[in-house]
Design a protein around this motif. Sequence first.
Motif, PDB file in Angstrom:
ATOM      1  N   GLY A 177       0.821  -1.208   0.000  1.00 61.20           N
ATOM      2  CA  GLY A 177       0.000   0.000   0.000  1.00 61.20           C
ATOM      3  C   GLY A 177       0.851   1.252   0.000  1.00 61.20           C
ATOM      4  N   THR A 178       1.936   1.227   0.766  1.00 57.82           N
ATOM      5  CA  THR A 178       2.866   2.361   0.797  1.00 57.82           C
ATOM      6  C   THR A 178       3.482   2.593  -0.569  1.00 57.82           C
ATOM      7  OG1 THR A 178       3.371   2.052   3.138  1.00 57.82           O
ATOM      8  CG2 THR A 178       5.013   3.194   1.814  1.00 57.82           C
ATOM      9  N   GLU A 194       1.023   4.112  -2.944  1.00 62.45           N
ATOM     10  CA  GLU A 194       0.774   5.511  -2.594  1.00 62.45           C
ATOM     11  C   GLU A 194       1.974   6.395  -2.921  1.00 62.45           C
ATOM     12  OE1 GLU A 194      -0.325   8.192   1.397  1.00 62.45           O
ATOM     13  OE2 GLU A 194      -0.421   5.998   1.443  1.00 62.45           O
ATOM     14  N   VAL A 244       5.533   8.808   1.963  1.00 61.71           N
ATOM     15  CA  VAL A 244       4.993   8.396   3.250  1.00 61.71           C
ATOM     16  C   VAL A 244       6.058   8.573   4.326  1.00 61.71           C
ATOM     17  CG1 VAL A 244       4.054   6.431   4.526  1.00 61.71           C
ATOM     18  CG2 VAL A 244       3.452   6.776   2.121  1.00 61.71           C
ATOM     19  N   PRO A 292       4.872   5.005  -7.614  1.00 57.79           N
ATOM     20  CA  PRO A 292       3.548   4.371  -7.601  1.00 57.79           C
ATOM     21  C   PRO A 292       3.231   3.617  -8.885  1.00 57.79           C
ATOM     22  CG  PRO A 292       3.426   6.580  -6.679  1.00 57.79           C
ATOM     23  CD  PRO A 292       4.799   6.433  -7.249  1.00 57.79           C
TER      24      PRO A 292
END
Length: 459
Positions: free
Chosen positions: A209-210, A213, A218, A414
């Motif tokens: 997920g990081t 994103e 992050v 991403p």
Amino acid sequence: MPHPRNAYAPGDHPPDLVGQVDRRIRSRLDGRHLPDPAELFQPLVAALRAAVAGPPPAHPNALADDQEVFQQAVRYFLANELARTQDVFVLHSKLPGCALAAVDPHDPLYGTRGMAQIAPVVYGPVDALLGPLVDAWYTAPLVLRPEDAVVALFKRFDTLAAFTAQGNQDALGLAYLADHPQSPAFRPVLTQQAGEALADALRKLDAVGTALEGAAKVPLQPGVRARWSTEPLVDTAESDLDTEKSSLVVEKAVPETVRSIRTALHAVSNLCGPAVHQYLPLPRFTVHKALGRDSNIRAYNDAGDVTITIGQHDRPDVVAHEVGHVVENVLPVGCWLDIVRLLHARHAAAGGGTLLALYPKDPDPEVAAECAYRAVMPAYPARSSTTGSYAAKTYGGFCPTEVLSTTLQLLVSPQGAKTLLTSDPQVLAVVLRWLLGEQALRNVVSGQLLAMAVPTALP
């Protein structure tokens, strides 16, 4: 078996896996030490003496058990063969014969046993003696202990003796592969249904997920040393485009390079589990200045080194790629083995045969000689149907790979992370098994699917 050569070229057959594993372990890329059999010989003889310090068996013509056979073999060796034995290999070769000589041929339990049947009886107790001796060897000053899986190889009499023998280039490879067999359920090419199921499962991981994103955007995860991504060790170097060497802090263009380095290291930090950070050294970056010209050097990392050379205008994905080589060198051998097994298996799945060229028309003969397995790598495809994928590049020597590097190269953006997750979730699973730890994958991927996706059998 043929040992890996120092280099391979298009048209060559791939290196042999056993030889690759053996040379990889002997290369000691993490700077750790392998036990010296010559330094273990005398302590082993002393341990054998101590093992037979007690009284002889009550019934030497009818030995009661394997322990008495071992002790009689050692007594015979010490009395008759020690003076003509100089190393562990010779000791290993003589001990079964000493057992046969010490056992009465009319012994009801052991008298009819031949060399093959008696050898395990005398070798097993020596394994038990070697464990403490090898551990003690690593207590010496400045002797760095490698991972437990490597140390365990030398605690077996068979392996230590074979390692001692001159010319034996496969002893460690054979032993390591025996300890870490390939999963019988492993499939180098997943079905569409299995691939989609794996991708769906991997999406549940925080690291994925990081990455989707933006791992560089992050905040750093807890447990990560901030210095690893905020204070990289950087220096400048002269190149054929330089006229002078100067410090980064006064170069107007260099802060951009430092930002790229920090961005890449921040992203990589967020893609590794806290336990993995214990392995990660602080990379040293050497930046070649381009003096404003639209030209660059080819980034690289020296074997077994933490120094990474990049060009002034290299972006975070290139930096992350080179950091991947450092990470591959310091992670356990099992990570590298998973990757190499995947490459071998995908090469075979594509029909096998000889290695493919990467850049067959390049004017530089060294570049034109670069080659790859025939492995299909969907997230990092080949340039044409007759060339190989750079992610499947083949090296000789200590046999590094490009799989972990190209994976990190994709994961720092991403879009790259999305491409990898959807095009080749299997490669992502193999790499994350080692960056996050196996338990992290077990938490989201079913055991059956994980056994299909990763090459080396699950513990």
